[in-house]
Design an enzyme around this catalytic site. Structure first.
Site, short mmCIF file in Angstrom:
data_model
loop_
_atom_site.label_atom_id
_atom_site.label_comp_id
_atom_site.label_asym_id
_atom_site.label_seq_id
_atom_site.Cartn_x
_atom_site.Cartn_y
_atom_site.Cartn_z
N ASN A 183 36.40 39.13 43.39
CA ASN A 183 37.62 39.61 42.72
C ASN A 183 38.47 40.27 43.80
O ASN A 183 38.16 41.36 44.28
CB ASN A 183 37.28 40.61 41.60
CG ASN A 183 38.53 41.14 40.91
OD1 ASN A 183 39.53 41.42 41.56
ND2 ASN A 183 38.47 41.27 39.59
N GLU A 221 41.61 37.69 39.86
CA GLU A 221 42.73 38.64 40.02
C GLU A 221 43.61 38.30 41.23
O GLU A 221 43.81 39.13 42.12
CB GLU A 221 42.22 40.09 40.09
CG GLU A 221 41.80 40.61 38.73
CD GLU A 221 41.91 42.12 38.60
OE1 GLU A 221 43.03 42.61 38.35
OE2 GLU A 221 40.90 42.81 38.75
N TYR A 238 37.38 35.00 34.83
CA TYR A 238 37.76 36.42 34.88
C TYR A 238 37.91 36.90 33.45
O TYR A 238 38.93 36.72 32.80
CB TYR A 238 39.07 36.58 35.65
CG TYR A 238 39.61 37.99 35.65
CD1 TYR A 238 38.80 39.07 36.00
CD2 TYR A 238 40.93 38.26 35.28
CE1 TYR A 238 39.29 40.36 35.98
CE2 TYR A 238 41.43 39.55 35.27
CZ TYR A 238 40.60 40.59 35.62
OH TYR A 238 41.09 41.88 35.59
N ASP A 279 34.03 37.39 37.51
CA ASP A 279 34.07 38.78 37.06
C ASP A 279 33.96 38.79 35.55
O ASP A 279 34.92 38.46 34.85
CB ASP A 279 35.39 39.43 37.52
CG ASP A 279 35.50 40.87 37.07
OD1 ASP A 279 34.61 41.36 36.33
OD2 ASP A 279 36.50 41.53 37.45
N ASN A 285 33.32 41.43 33.71
CA ASN A 285 33.70 42.73 33.14
C ASN A 285 32.69 43.24 32.12
O ASN A 285 33.05 43.77 31.06
CB ASN A 285 35.11 42.66 32.53
CG ASN A 285 36.18 43.11 33.53
OD1 ASN A 285 35.99 44.09 34.27
ND2 ASN A 285 37.31 42.40 33.57
N ASP A 288 38.63 46.59 45.05
CA ASP A 288 37.62 47.48 44.47
C ASP A 288 36.32 46.74 44.14
O ASP A 288 35.31 47.37 43.84
CB ASP A 288 38.16 48.27 43.27
CG ASP A 288 39.01 47.45 42.33
OD1 ASP A 288 39.14 46.22 42.52
OD2 ASP A 288 39.55 48.03 41.38
N HIS A 289 36.36 45.41 44.21
CA HIS A 289 35.13 44.62 44.05
C HIS A 289 34.62 44.20 45.43
O HIS A 289 35.38 44.14 46.39
CB HIS A 289 35.41 43.35 43.25
CG HIS A 289 35.75 43.60 41.81
ND1 HIS A 289 34.92 43.26 40.77
CD2 HIS A 289 36.85 44.13 41.24
CE1 HIS A 289 35.49 43.57 39.62
NE2 HIS A 289 36.67 44.11 39.87
#
EC number: 3.1.11.2
Lengths: 262, 262
Positions: free
Chosen positions: A7, A34, A106, A147, A149, A247-248
């Site tokens: 991501n 993303e 995603y 991802d 989530n 951040d990933h």
DNA sequence: GTCCTACCAG
DNA sequence: CTGGTAGGAC
């Protein structure tokens, strides 16, 4: 053969990071999430120069997924099947490359709970499960990667109690993930490391990375046809520590050559 | 002794550039313009660590000026004298340091012409000239240094005809600059290089730096008391070529020790 | 915190 | 083109 998911959180803002990691990790296939870029502003040239073919679906500001591969890519789908009103987000792309069906996804974040975004997350998960059901028993190697989530279990967050009201940790969502896996998929990280806390995401806030306050959100699922080829898997955690990183962190899996295990 | 001016175009976004240049150029006194930061977010600590004392006036989003010095700084003024309604911009700061009165200024751009911004530029220039008149004949070394937002003559732009409608090149503005100098100031670059095109600014647009499509906007003026100490002056043009640099380059002057020429 | 969108200023 | 701002998303 090495397949990875990352991501990237804005592909144009982080193109240098991506290229640096591609060079270092040298994966054969990469799924990105993303992109946060419209399709026309995908940096195809630089990706090509780095040695990869690419297909992608972008949109303005949010979402956006891509599949990169050192070999030819045959695009299969540009979204999950579903109802008309679900097609507004660029969250799924599927291709055949390197002898493997690669579903790059995603999943919606879904916060806040409750609310329409959380409802959309559950609907999207249902669509994914339905499509996955059609893929899992195929006589083809299939990988569902990206991802999700979701932190699947308490082991997948540094502090479960902090996430009881978070869309990434709702019972319905964890259950949806468990049921998906139960179709016959192998979660490669948990297969190889059943009891170890392994994270793929560290929030930008409050120095989460320094404190290892992480979450496991990015998952690699193999169908029965390809699971026997699993060799190793891991998280390129150090990449999260690079200046201006996403951040990933990238998650990867290595597989034996097709046929080697048969 | 070396004194420099540098329109940094965002001190926090370009702190690394500034520190790199300070280390390389090692000036004794530096005037900065376009801090683009509120006073409370001036990076005092890093400037101190680099070996400089500092005084500054900031404001949100725009303008902002600072004086850095290796030696003690005594602040004299935080703006030019003038009418109450002129005090909204942070464009002038004056101090006594290293035995010199240093007036650090950032003159309004004034575009478009005609318009209230251009009128403000002319009013600001009048205020400056009035104040300069009080400084020029002092029995003290005085330097008026900064971004004047004026190309004083045709020699100071790569293409005069492109700027006939620009506020930086209006007859009134060139005249205001000429009259200021005529008070008794020495424009050090033109004193040392009367016929040479020398630029201090290259627009970000259309690769202006690569084409050397520059302008001379940043000027160093010495009063009669200090002018005899002039040794050399120049533009650190290569700094404009650094990645993520300001659109201005630093301009500097070196002076003999006080008394050496008397 | 760090993206994105926008807008404004230079 | 590249700063700054603000608001929304995550």
């Amino acid at each position: 053969m090495k397949i990875a998911t990352y991501n990237i959180n804005g592909i144009n803002g982080r193109l240098e990071i991506l290229l640096r990691w591609l060079k270092e990790a040298d994966p054969d296939i990469v799924c990105l999430q993303e992109l946060k870029a419209e399709s026309r502003s995908f940096p195809e040239q630089e990706i090509n120069t780095a040695g990869y073919n690419a297909i992608w679906v972008g949109q303005k500001s949010w979402n956006g997924v891509a599949i990169l591969s050192k070999t030819e890519i045959k695009e299969l789908h540009r979204d999950l099947p579903g109802e008309d009103d679900e097609f507004t987000h660029s969250r799924y792309i599927e291709a055949f490359t390197g002898g493997i069906v690669v579903g790059c996804l995603y999943l919606p974040n879904g916060n806040p709970v409750p609310g329409p975004k959380f409802d959309y997350k559950l609907r999207w998960f249902k669509r994914l499960a339905k499509h996955a059901k059609n893929l899992v028993d195929r006589e083809l190697p299939v990988i569902l990667i990206g991802d999700y989530n979701v932190m699947p279990t308490d082991l997948d967050t540094y502090k479960p109690e902090k996430y009881v009201n978070n869309a990434l940790f709702q019972p319905e969502v964890k259950k949806a993930y468990a049921q998906l896996v139960k179709q016959g998929w192998t979660d490669v990280i948990r297969k190889l490391y059943p009891d170890e806390p392994i994270y793929t995401f560290w929030d930008y806030l409050r120095n989460a990375y320094e404190w290892n306050a992480g979450l496991r959100l990015d998952h690699v699922l193999l169908n029965k046809h390809i699971a026997p080829r699993l060799v190793s898997a891991g998280v390129d955690k150090h990449v999260r520590g690079w200046k201006d990183a996403s951040d990933h962190a990238p998650v990867w899996v290595t597989l034996t050559s097709p046929g080697a295990n048969r």
